[in-house]
Scaffold this motif. Structure first.
Motif, PDB file in Angstrom:
ATOM      1  N   GLN A   1      12.444   0.454   6.189  1.00 19.08           N
ATOM      2  CA  GLN A   1      12.516   1.417   5.089  1.00 19.08           C
ATOM      3  C   GLN A   1      11.154   1.758   4.479  1.00 19.08           C
ATOM      4  O   GLN A   1      11.039   2.717   3.733  1.00 19.08           O
ATOM      5  N   ALA A   2      10.128   0.987   4.800  1.00 15.21           N
ATOM      6  CA  ALA A   2       8.818   1.196   4.174  1.00 15.21           C
ATOM      7  C   ALA A   2       8.267   2.581   4.459  1.00 15.21           C
ATOM      8  O   ALA A   2       7.756   3.249   3.560  1.00 15.21           O
ATOM      9  N   GLU A   3       8.358   3.022   5.683  1.00 17.81           N
ATOM     10  CA  GLU A   3       7.831   4.348   6.024  1.00 17.81           C
ATOM     11  C   GLU A   3       8.568   5.442   5.253  1.00 17.81           C
ATOM     12  O   GLU A   3       7.954   6.376   4.744  1.00 17.81           O
ATOM     13  N   MET A   4       9.876   5.320   5.132  1.00 16.68           N
ATOM     14  CA  MET A   4      10.648   6.309   4.389  1.00 16.68           C
ATOM     15  C   MET A   4      10.240   6.322   2.917  1.00 16.68           C
ATOM     16  O   MET A   4      10.080   7.389   2.318  1.00 16.68           O
ATOM     17  N   LYS A   5      10.042   5.132   2.318  1.00 17.27           N
ATOM     18  CA  LYS A   5       9.621   5.072   0.919  1.00 17.27           C
ATOM     19  C   LYS A   5       8.260   5.739   0.728  1.00 17.27           C
ATOM     20  O   LYS A   5       8.033   6.435  -0.252  1.00 17.27           O
ATOM     21  N   TRP A   6       7.344   5.503   1.678  1.00 16.77           N
ATOM     22  CA  TRP A   6       6.035   6.131   1.575  1.00 16.77           C
ATOM     23  C   TRP A   6       6.162   7.647   1.670  1.00 16.77           C
ATOM     24  O   TRP A   6       5.530   8.377   0.917  1.00 16.77           O
ATOM     25  N   GLU A   7       6.959   8.154   2.593  1.00 19.15           N
ATOM     26  CA  GLU A   7       7.126   9.601   2.750  1.00 19.15           C
ATOM     27  C   GLU A   7       7.642  10.226   1.458  1.00 19.15           C
ATOM     28  O   GLU A   7       7.207  11.307   1.072  1.00 19.15           O
ATOM     29  N   GLN A   8       8.554   9.549   0.769  1.00 17.68           N
ATOM     30  CA  GLN A   8       9.064  10.051  -0.507  1.00 17.68           C
ATOM     31  C   GLN A   8       7.983  10.008  -1.585  1.00 17.68           C
ATOM     32  O   GLN A   8       7.824  10.947  -2.351  1.00 17.68           O
ATOM     33  N   ALA A   9       7.241   8.919  -1.642  1.00 18.43           N
ATOM     34  CA  ALA A   9       6.223   8.739  -2.686  1.00 18.43           C
ATOM     35  C   ALA A   9       5.058   9.710  -2.522  1.00 18.43           C
ATOM     36  O   ALA A   9       4.550  10.241  -3.508  1.00 18.43           O
ATOM     37  N   LYS A  10       4.634   9.964  -1.286  1.00 14.22           N
ATOM     38  CA  LYS A  10       3.431  10.785  -1.108  1.00 14.22           C
ATOM     39  C   LYS A  10       3.624  12.236  -1.523  1.00 14.22           C
ATOM     40  O   LYS A  10       2.660  12.912  -1.847  1.00 14.22           O
ATOM     41  N   ARG A  11       4.859  12.695  -1.577  1.00 11.90           N
ATOM     42  CA  ARG A  11       5.106  14.071  -2.035  1.00 11.90           C
ATOM     43  C   ARG A  11       4.629  14.273  -3.467  1.00 11.90           C
ATOM     44  O   ARG A  11       4.145  15.335  -3.821  1.00 11.90           O
ATOM     45  N   SER A  12       4.778  13.253  -4.291  1.00 13.72           N
ATOM     46  CA  SER A  12       4.357  13.373  -5.690  1.00 13.72           C
ATOM     47  C   SER A  12       2.870  13.071  -5.870  1.00 13.72           C
ATOM     48  O   SER A  12       2.348  13.196  -6.969  1.00 13.72           O
ATOM     49  N   LEU A  13       2.201  12.695  -4.802  1.00  8.84           N
ATOM     50  CA  LEU A  13       0.775  12.369  -4.865  1.00  8.84           C
ATOM     51  C   LEU A  13      -0.058  13.330  -4.023  1.00  8.84           C
ATOM     52  O   LEU A  13      -1.101  12.963  -3.500  1.00  8.84           O
ATOM     53  N   ALA A  14       0.395  14.555  -3.914  1.00 10.72           N
ATOM     54  CA  ALA A  14      -0.226  15.531  -3.010  1.00 10.72           C
ATOM     55  C   ALA A  14      -1.691  15.826  -3.350  1.00 10.72           C
ATOM     56  O   ALA A  14      -2.454  16.228  -2.476  1.00 10.72           O
ATOM     57  N   ASP A  15      -2.104  15.620  -4.585  1.00  5.71           N
ATOM     58  CA  ASP A  15      -3.478  15.921  -4.987  1.00  5.71           C
ATOM     59  C   ASP A  15      -4.477  14.843  -4.599  1.00  5.71           C
ATOM     60  O   ASP A  15      -5.673  15.006  -4.802  1.00  5.71           O
ATOM     61  N   PHE A  16      -4.000  13.736  -4.060  1.00  3.92           N
ATOM     62  CA  PHE A  16      -4.875  12.621  -3.731  1.00  3.92           C
ATOM     63  C   PHE A  16      -5.149  12.562  -2.236  1.00  3.92           C
ATOM     64  O   PHE A  16      -4.332  12.964  -1.420  1.00  3.92           O
ATOM     65  N   GLN A  17      -6.300  12.047  -1.904  1.00  2.00           N
ATOM     66  CA  GLN A  17      -6.703  11.886  -0.514  1.00  2.00           C
ATOM     67  C   GLN A  17      -6.310  10.486  -0.043  1.00  2.00           C
ATOM     68  O   GLN A  17      -6.604   9.501  -0.708  1.00  2.00           O
ATOM     69  N   PHE A  18      -5.631  10.417   1.118  1.00  2.00           N
ATOM     70  CA  PHE A  18      -5.155   9.138   1.651  1.00  2.00           C
ATOM     71  C   PHE A  18      -5.610   8.946   3.081  1.00  2.00           C
ATOM     72  O   PHE A  18      -5.758   9.909   3.832  1.00  2.00           O
ATOM     73  N   GLU A  19      -5.776   7.695   3.441  1.00  2.00           N
ATOM     74  CA  GLU A  19      -5.964   7.305   4.838  1.00  2.00           C
ATOM     75  C   GLU A  19      -4.924   6.229   5.114  1.00  2.00           C
ATOM     76  O   GLU A  19      -4.904   5.192   4.448  1.00  2.00           O
ATOM     77  N   ARG A  20      -4.044   6.477   6.078  1.00  2.00           N
ATOM     78  CA  ARG A  20      -2.976   5.519   6.373  1.00  2.00           C
ATOM     79  C   ARG A  20      -3.430   4.467   7.368  1.00  2.00           C
ATOM     80  O   ARG A  20      -4.124   4.769   8.334  1.00  2.00           O
ATOM     81  N   ILE A  21      -2.986   3.255   7.120  1.00  4.65           N
ATOM     82  CA  ILE A  21      -3.202   2.149   8.039  1.00  4.65           C
ATOM     83  C   ILE A  21      -1.828   1.539   8.290  1.00  4.65           C
ATOM     84  O   ILE A  21      -1.230   0.944   7.390  1.00  4.65           O
ATOM     85  N   TRP A  22      -1.292   1.734   9.494  1.00 10.32           N
ATOM     86  CA  TRP A  22       0.026   1.209   9.835  1.00 10.32           C
ATOM     87  C   TRP A  22      -0.109  -0.251  10.230  1.00 10.32           C
ATOM     88  O   TRP A  22      -0.979  -0.611  11.005  1.00 10.32           O
ATOM     89  N   LEU A  23       0.766  -1.082   9.711  1.00 10.72           N
ATOM     90  CA  LEU A  23       0.734  -2.511   9.984  1.00 10.72           C
ATOM     91  C   LEU A  23       2.033  -2.935  10.647  1.00 10.72           C
ATOM     92  O   LEU A  23       3.104  -2.492  10.259  1.00 10.72           O
ATOM     93  N   ALA A  24       1.914  -3.806  11.629  1.00 14.04           N
ATOM     94  CA  ALA A  24       3.113  -4.300  12.292  1.00 14.04           C
ATOM     95  C   ALA A  24       3.198  -5.823  12.250  1.00 14.04           C
ATOM     96  O   ALA A  24       4.252  -6.380  12.467  1.00 14.04           O
ATOM     97  N   GLU A  25       2.112  -6.482  11.969  1.00 10.83           N
ATOM     98  CA  GLU A  25       2.089  -7.945  11.975  1.00 10.83           C
ATOM     99  C   GLU A  25       1.406  -8.455  10.712  1.00 10.83           C
ATOM    100  O   GLU A  25       0.352  -7.979  10.330  1.00 10.83           O
ATOM    101  N   HIS A  26       2.014  -9.448  10.065  1.00  6.75           N
ATOM    102  CA  HIS A  26       1.413 -10.021   8.862  1.00  6.75           C
ATOM    103  C   HIS A  26       0.047 -10.628   9.127  1.00  6.75           C
ATOM    104  O   HIS A  26      -0.841 -10.557   8.293  1.00  6.75           O
ATOM    105  N   ASP A  27      -0.131 -11.235  10.299  1.00  5.45           N
ATOM    106  CA  ASP A  27      -1.385 -11.948  10.532  1.00  5.45           C
ATOM    107  C   ASP A  27      -2.589 -11.025  10.665  1.00  5.45           C
ATOM    108  O   ASP A  27      -3.718 -11.482  10.680  1.00  5.45           O
TER     109      ASP A  27
END
Length: 106
Positions: A19-45
């Protein structure tokens, strides 16, 4: 006017049963004025090392999308890095795990 420094978005793709990706997609709509760089993570280590490397490369602003383990490893990275004082780091918490203990306690 938005700040020119980017926010680094760390997303644990496995958090909350995916669900994390879906939550981010919803959140970023309200943050359209900000510049982001995504880092996808798959492993805690890898989270701690990736945070240390990002700070070494100048990152000071983070949005962390994940569960308790993701946030725990992120904080470990901030505490272990030696490139800037921890107080220079900005951290936005977007809980998307199953328990949300981190959000409740901190």
């Amino acid at each position: 006017m938005p700040d020119a420094l980017p926010w680094y978005v760390l997303i644990n793709v496995h958090a909350g049963s995916g669900q994390a990706e879906m939550k981010w997609e919803q959140a970023k709509r309200s943050l359209a004025d900000f510049q982001f760089e995504r880092i996808w993570l798959a492993e805690h280590d890898t989270i701690t090392d990736r945070v240390i490397q990002a700070v070494a490369n100048g990152a000071r602003r983070f949005v962390v999308v994940g569960g308790d383990g993701t946030h725990h490893h992120f904080i470990n990275g901030i505490l272990q890095q030696a490139y800037c004082p921890g107080t220079d780091i900005r951290y936005a918490l977007l809980p998307s795990g199953s328990g949300h203990d981190w959000r409740r306690h901190y």
